[in-house]
Design a protein around this motif. Structure first.
Motif, PDB file in Angstrom:
ATOM      1  N   ILE A  50       0.862  -1.205   0.000  1.00  0.00           N
ATOM      2  CA  ILE A  50       0.000   0.000   0.000  1.00  0.00           C
ATOM      3  C   ILE A  50       0.890   1.244   0.000  1.00  0.00           C
ATOM      4  CG2 ILE A  50      -1.832   1.258   1.196  1.00  0.00           C
ATOM      5  CD1 ILE A  50      -2.542  -1.325   2.672  1.00  0.00           C
ATOM      6  N   PHE A  51       0.614   2.148  -0.940  1.00  0.00           N
ATOM      7  CA  PHE A  51       1.261   3.468  -0.963  1.00  0.00           C
ATOM      8  C   PHE A  51       0.292   4.452  -0.312  1.00  0.00           C
ATOM      9  CE2 PHE A  51       4.547   2.753  -4.274  1.00  0.00           C
ATOM     10  CZ  PHE A  51       4.084   1.569  -4.844  1.00  0.00           C
ATOM     11  N   LEU A  52       0.809   5.308   0.534  1.00  0.00           N
ATOM     12  CA  LEU A  52      -0.055   6.308   1.170  1.00  0.00           C
ATOM     13  C   LEU A  52       0.654   7.654   1.185  1.00  0.00           C
ATOM     14  CD1 LEU A  52      -2.290   7.424   3.091  1.00  0.00           C
ATOM     15  CD2 LEU A  52      -0.983   6.439   4.981  1.00  0.00           C
ATOM     16  N   SER A  53       0.004   8.675   0.654  1.00  0.00           N
ATOM     17  CA  SER A  53       0.545  10.037   0.754  1.00  0.00           C
ATOM     18  C   SER A  53      -0.445  10.918   1.494  1.00  0.00           C
ATOM     19  CB  SER A  53       0.765  10.637  -0.639  1.00  0.00           C
ATOM     20  OG  SER A  53       1.829   9.980  -1.265  1.00  0.00           O
ATOM     21  N   ILE A  54       0.089  11.773   2.353  1.00  0.00           N
ATOM     22  CA  ILE A  54      -0.766  12.708   3.110  1.00  0.00           C
ATOM     23  C   ILE A  54      -0.207  14.108   2.824  1.00  0.00           C
ATOM     24  CG2 ILE A  54      -1.827  13.147   5.384  1.00  0.00           C
ATOM     25  CD1 ILE A  54      -0.615  10.431   6.277  1.00  0.00           C
ATOM     26  N   PRO A  55      -0.474  14.647   1.623  1.00  0.00           N
ATOM     27  CA  PRO A  55       0.186  15.906   1.243  1.00  0.00           C
ATOM     28  C   PRO A  55      -0.162  17.084   2.147  1.00  0.00           C
ATOM     29  CG  PRO A  55      -1.465  15.256  -0.392  1.00  0.00           C
ATOM     30  CD  PRO A  55      -1.320  14.109   0.553  1.00  0.00           C
ATOM     31  N   THR A  56      -1.296  16.978   2.868  1.00  0.00           N
ATOM     32  CA  THR A  56      -1.681  18.078   3.770  1.00  0.00           C
ATOM     33  C   THR A  56      -0.741  18.188   4.972  1.00  0.00           C
ATOM     34  OG1 THR A  56      -3.338  16.488   4.474  1.00  0.00           O
ATOM     35  CG2 THR A  56      -4.129  18.400   3.241  1.00  0.00           C
ATOM     36  N   VAL A  57       0.087  17.145   5.207  1.00  0.00           N
ATOM     37  CA  VAL A  57       1.110  17.253   6.244  1.00  0.00           C
ATOM     38  C   VAL A  57       2.066  18.395   5.872  1.00  0.00           C
ATOM     39  CG1 VAL A  57       3.196  16.073   7.076  1.00  0.00           C
ATOM     40  CG2 VAL A  57       1.028  14.849   7.021  1.00  0.00           C
ATOM     41  N   LEU A  58       2.262  18.568   4.544  1.00  0.00           N
ATOM     42  CA  LEU A  58       3.159  19.628   4.078  1.00  0.00           C
ATOM     43  C   LEU A  58       2.395  20.892   3.705  1.00  0.00           C
ATOM     44  CD1 LEU A  58       5.461  17.445   1.781  1.00  0.00           C
ATOM     45  CD2 LEU A  58       5.983  18.271   4.072  1.00  0.00           C
ATOM     46  N   ASP A  59       1.253  20.731   3.048  1.00  0.00           N
ATOM     47  CA  ASP A  59       0.504  21.906   2.576  1.00  0.00           C
ATOM     48  C   ASP A  59      -0.956  21.791   3.035  1.00  0.00           C
ATOM     49  OD1 ASP A  59      -0.749  23.947   1.266  1.00  0.00           O
ATOM     50  OD2 ASP A  59      -0.177  23.331  -0.764  1.00  0.00           O
ATOM     51  N   SER A  60      -1.263  22.473   4.147  1.00  0.00           N
ATOM     52  CA  SER A  60      -2.599  22.321   4.729  1.00  0.00           C
ATOM     53  C   SER A  60      -3.674  22.979   3.860  1.00  0.00           C
ATOM     54  CB  SER A  60      -2.625  22.889   6.145  1.00  0.00           C
ATOM     55  OG  SER A  60      -2.308  24.266   6.063  1.00  0.00           O
TER      56      SER A  60
END
Ligand SMILES: NC(=O)c1ccc[n+]([C@@H]2O[C@H](COP(=O)([O-])OP(=O)(O)OC[C@H]3O[C@@H](n4cnc5c(N)ncnc54)[C@H](O)[C@@H]3O)[C@@H](O)[C@H]2O)c1
Ligand SMILES: CC(C)=CCC/C(C)=C/C=C/C(C)=C/C=C/C(C)=C/C=C/C=C(C)/C=C/C=C(C)/C=C/C=C(\C)CCC=C(C)C
Length: 597
Positions: A430-440
């Motif tokens: 499983i690939f998981l990205s949480i881009p809001t960790v960097l750009d809310s």
């Protein structure tokens, strides 16, 4: 936008104004810098844009033109020097690089916005990246920051947020490894898990650095253009010989020279899998060297406002150069005249002609669908012998309540819980990205975006009734989310406020990629990158660009293929130096080398 019962995953939304509601200009700036002696500043380009756009629109007389603007090209015969089919990053980089060299280019994109798998879509206040959120080649230093350079060439730059951790691996036997941006921190972390392999670790990653440093010392242009290639050999003989030495090699063999621990070798498989969808034994060493070092050299940088801003900025930059882009333009045929590619036909019957045609569709789509009734050129037969379509993927785009994430959660995760053997199986990793960790700013206040994806073959989704299709999507998504809840985020399911699931059918439909494929992968153990074709094809006047060209999958990889393609095309249409005799000799030599793969 109605997508029919088989799709719930819709791409960009419209705002109240009726225009696409995301404004990438909030993150992309026009630079009034001087490139190649031409000032691409705002005043000049917008003035040029105004008078051209009216002319082009009335010439075409169609409503479906979203943007179509241009100027007289340098060509004498056709209106355009090049037509680019598709506006993925590969197509856009080829188009913009050609445009700044003085060519007049027309990009034809089937969808309503540019970017392909590097596009975006918006729902309920969330801005989702369609594909990967891990951007290599987006730093401010070296020669390999090809995304930064492609934007700068058309006077654009984007604000980026550096990611302190490229990826956090969660692997069998509770092996947890964070790939820190600082190389020494990463090496300390890995050797703390495998102290008995410290020397092997240093030697393997040390070889990666040899490749990276050689690549980073070259000026990157077309390896199919002999004047440039021999010039580089002359200027940087050691670096070129280093690259030639590694060209036919794979990362897994080199890792095995130094490392014995099977768990560590499996870790290196996982390192390679995330960038090639195959294990280390099948991953070209040059590609491994590139990505395993760029993340520490320039680092992984996320564009403010989302990945979609890159393509949007390139498309705007292209127009500033006096070239054109037409959306909702579905190319169905490449038109040949006496065996030479001279134009394209769209599904609505319109035809466009140019001196060269560049296809950003995959090679399977280009030769299987767009060149109707033609027998497959020998080169393409070889390509299809060596490479197959990698499976597609299932993506889950979610909005979750922010408090479900522990403090200091990393942006990107790779999860394979129990058995190494499941690494390459469908739904195994499983690939998981949480881009809001960097750009809310990508999500409403108090929430985060989770973009989850896993490999999935199109065959799994064929022949289902709409009801069964929906039920299957729910079932598989539920299972994947359950695994993440157990491994990473307790309470995840109850924190979901938004969820949309895309299947291989969604990807096939929206990205126009045969079988929704993720890209090419070697059928067996390849000879490194030796078998990967460059940009010229067996059809005169037809070039390919994108991930079924050297060096393969990846946004930075397709950006490089765009740079190479633009250089080769520019030489062929007289915008760069060329030697017909050397050309013929080099192209024959490269063709022969590929048959050895
Ligand atoms: N989830 C992910 O991370 C993910 C998924 C798929 C691909 N990728 C990566 O994205 C990159 C692919 O970039 P790329 O530049 O090769 O291409 P791309 O697939 O991103 O873009 C191709 C573009 O061409 C358009 N197109 C295709 N056929 C067309 C036709 N007949 N007429 C008009 N337009 C047409 C498509 O609509 C699309 O916009 C690679 O890095 C690949 O590995 C990532
Ligand atoms: C010509 C001949 C024969 C010879 C000569 C020699 C020489 C000179 C050579 C040269 C070479 C070169 C230059 C090369 C180059 C290369 C390159 C640039 C490469 C690059 C690569 C890149 C890549 C591969 C990348 C990739 C990436 C990717 C795929 C990514 C992905 C991501 C994802 C999927 C995400 C993940 C996520 C998570 C984890 C969540």
């Amino acid at each position: 936008m109605s997508l029919g019962c088989h799709q719930t995953f819709q791409f960009p939304t419209k705002g109240k104004s009726g225009f696409l509601s995301w404004n990438p200009l909030k993150s992309s700036r026009l630079k009034g810098n001087k490139i190649g002696g031409v000032n691409f500043g705002k005043f000049e380009s917008s003035r040029r844009r105004k008078d051209i756009s009216t002319r082009s629109k009335s010439m075409l007389g169609v409503d479906s033109v979203v943007e179509i603007e241009g100027k007289e090209g340098v060509n004498t015969g056709s209106k355009y020097d090049a037509i680019v089919i598709g506006s993925g990053i590969g197509g856009l980089v080829a188009a913009t690089q050609l445009a700044v060299k003085g060519a007049k280019v027309l990009v034809l994109e089937k969808y309503v916005i540019p970017g392909g798998s590097s596009g975006y879509y918006q729902r309920d206040g969330y801005t989702f990246d369609v594909g990967s959120s891990v951007m290599f080649g987006f730093s401010d230093k070296g020669n390999l920051n090809l995304i930064t350079q492609a934007l700068a060439a058309v006077g654009r730059e984007m604000e980026v947020i550096p990611d302190p951790t490229t990826v956090h691996f969660h692997l069998p036997n509770n092996l947890s490894v964070q790939v820190h941006k600082e190389y020494s921190e990463f090496i300390n972390e890995l050797t703390s898990k495998f102290p008995h392999e410290k020397e092997g670790i240093l030697k393997f990653y040390g070889e990666c650095w040899k490749i990276f440093n050689s690549l980073n010392s070259l000026q990157l242009k077309s390896l199919e253009e002999p004047i440039y290639l021999f010039g580089q050999f002359f200027q940087k003989p050691l670096e070129c010989l280093t690259l030639a030495y590694y060209l036919p090699q794979n990362a897994g063999d080199i890792a095995r020279k130094y490392i014995k621990d099977p768990n560590l070798l499996s870790f290196i498989d996982a390192e390679c899998f995330i960038v090639s969808t195959v294990n280390a034994l099948r991953t070209p060493m040059i590609n491994a060297g590139m990505v395993l070092c760029d993340r520490h050299f320039g680092g992984i940088n996320y564009p403010v406002g989302g990945v979609g801003g890159i393509a949007t900025s390139l498309a705007e930059g292209l127009i500033d150069q006096g070239s054109e882009i037409l959306y909702k333009a579905n190319v169905t045929n490449i038109i040949l005249d006496q065996g030479k590619a001279v134009g394209v036909k769209l599904s609505d019957g319109r035809e466009f002609f140019a001196r060269t045609i560049i296809s950003n569709a995959t090679r399977w789509d280009t030769f299987g669908k767009l060149l109707k009734g033609e027998s497959l050129p020998k080169e393409e037969e070889n390509f299809q012998k060596v490479y197959v379509k990698a499976p597609s993927f299932l993506s889950i785009h979610m909005g979750v309540k922010a408090n479900v994430l522990p403090p200091d959660t990393d942006c990107h995760h790779f999860v394979l819980e129990d058995e190494w053997t499941r690494l390459e199986e469908p739904y195994g990793s499983i690939f998981l990205s949480i881009p809001t960790v960097l750009d809310s700013s990508l999500a409403p206040k108090g929430s985060h975006i989770l973009h989850i994806f896993t490999t999935s073959p199109l065959e799994d989704w064929k022949g289902l009734s709409p009801k069964d299709y929906e039920a299957k999507k729910e079932l598989i998504a539920e299972e994947i989310i359950g695994r993440l809840e157990k491994k990473l985020f307790p309470g995840l399911k109850s924190s979901i406020v938004f969820k949309e699931v895309g299947t291989p059918k969604t990807h096939r439909r929206y990205l126009a990629r045969d079988m929704g494929t993720y890209g090419p992968m070697p059928r067996q153990i390849p000879k490194g990158l030796l078998g990967m074709p460059f940009n010229t094809t067996g059809i005169s006047g037809l070039y390919c660009v994108g991930d079924s060209c050297f060096p393969g999958q990846g946004v930075i990889a397709v950006a490089f293929s765009g740079v190479m393609c633009a250089h080769r095309v520019a030489a062929d249409i007289g915008l760069e130096k060329k030697s017909p005799i050397l050309d013929a000799a080099l192209l024959r030599l490269l063709g022969w080398l590929r048959t050895l793969a």
